[in-house]
Design a protein around this motif. Structure first.
Motif, PDB file in Angstrom:
ATOM      1  N   ARG A 274      -5.595  -1.247  -4.755  1.00 35.87           N
ATOM      2  CA  ARG A 274      -6.587  -2.182  -4.289  1.00 35.87           C
ATOM      3  C   ARG A 274      -6.335  -3.508  -4.901  1.00 35.87           C
ATOM      4  O   ARG A 274      -5.917  -4.461  -4.117  1.00 35.87           O
ATOM      5  CB  ARG A 274      -7.918  -1.946  -4.497  1.00 35.87           C
TER       6      ARG A 274
ATOM      7  N   LYS B 264       0.984  -1.244  -0.065  1.00 41.90           N
ATOM      8  CA  LYS B 264      -0.055  -0.074   0.042  1.00 41.90           C
ATOM      9  C   LYS B 264       0.932   1.399   0.122  1.00 41.90           C
ATOM     10  O   LYS B 264       0.542   2.260  -0.775  1.00 41.90           O
ATOM     11  CB  LYS B 264      -0.918   0.022   1.229  1.00 41.90           C
TER      12      LYS B 264
ATOM     13  N   GLN C 225      -6.556   4.582  -7.199  1.00 41.83           N
ATOM     14  CA  GLN C 225      -7.559   3.551  -6.102  1.00 41.83           C
ATOM     15  C   GLN C 225      -7.490   2.129  -6.541  1.00 41.83           C
ATOM     16  O   GLN C 225      -7.190   1.225  -5.715  1.00 41.83           O
ATOM     17  CB  GLN C 225      -8.583   4.003  -5.843  1.00 41.83           C
ATOM     18  N   TRP C 226      -7.962   2.006  -7.660  1.00 45.16           N
ATOM     19  CA  TRP C 226      -8.114   0.622  -8.432  1.00 45.16           C
ATOM     20  C   TRP C 226      -6.824  -0.288  -8.083  1.00 45.16           C
ATOM     21  O   TRP C 226      -6.585  -1.362  -7.938  1.00 45.16           O
ATOM     22  CB  TRP C 226      -8.674   0.420  -9.626  1.00 45.16           C
TER      23      TRP C 226
END
Length: 121
Positions: A19, A7, A15-16
């Motif tokens: 994740r 992270k 964001q994708w």
């Protein structure tokens, strides 16, 4: 954890991607640990089977016995060296795997160990 490290490495990514990278890291880490513990358990079961080779017990049963014996240690050890006595048993075992064959070689001598027709150059 590796997931937190991932992270942090992807902090500026969309964001994708963050994740996806975190999920892939988590899945690969836990898949590796699952496989590693499976090999560890099979090795322990095989070792018990070889130690008690006169008993008519199959490998899955030996692995189950090994799991019952090892589970308390594996479940309560949070970091390496939690059980100092097991660390010393491990060190003695590793020394034995080196010293026992060397001692056998010294006692038997080169002529007994060396294969027929081979020669030292």
């Amino acid at each position: 954890t590796y997931k937190d490290l991932c992270k942090g490495a992807f902090a500026k990514a969309p964001q994708w991607q963050r994740r996806t990278a975190a999920i892939a890291t988590w899945m690969s880490q836990y898949s590796f640990m699952f496989g590693l513990l499976g090999i560890y358990l099979l090795s322990a079961g095989k070792g018990l089977g070889m130690l008690f080779n006169t008993s008519a017990v199959c490998l899955p049963q030996w692995a189950a016995i090994a799991a019952c014996v090892l589970l308390p240690f594996a479940g309560t050890a949070r970091e390496m060296g939690s059980y100092q006595s097991l660390v010393w048993v491990n060190i003695i075992t590793l020394c034995g795997t080196v010293l026992i064959p060397l001692g056998y070689f010294i006692i038997q001598g080169v002529d007994e160990i060396r294969k027929e027709g081979s020669e030292m150059v």
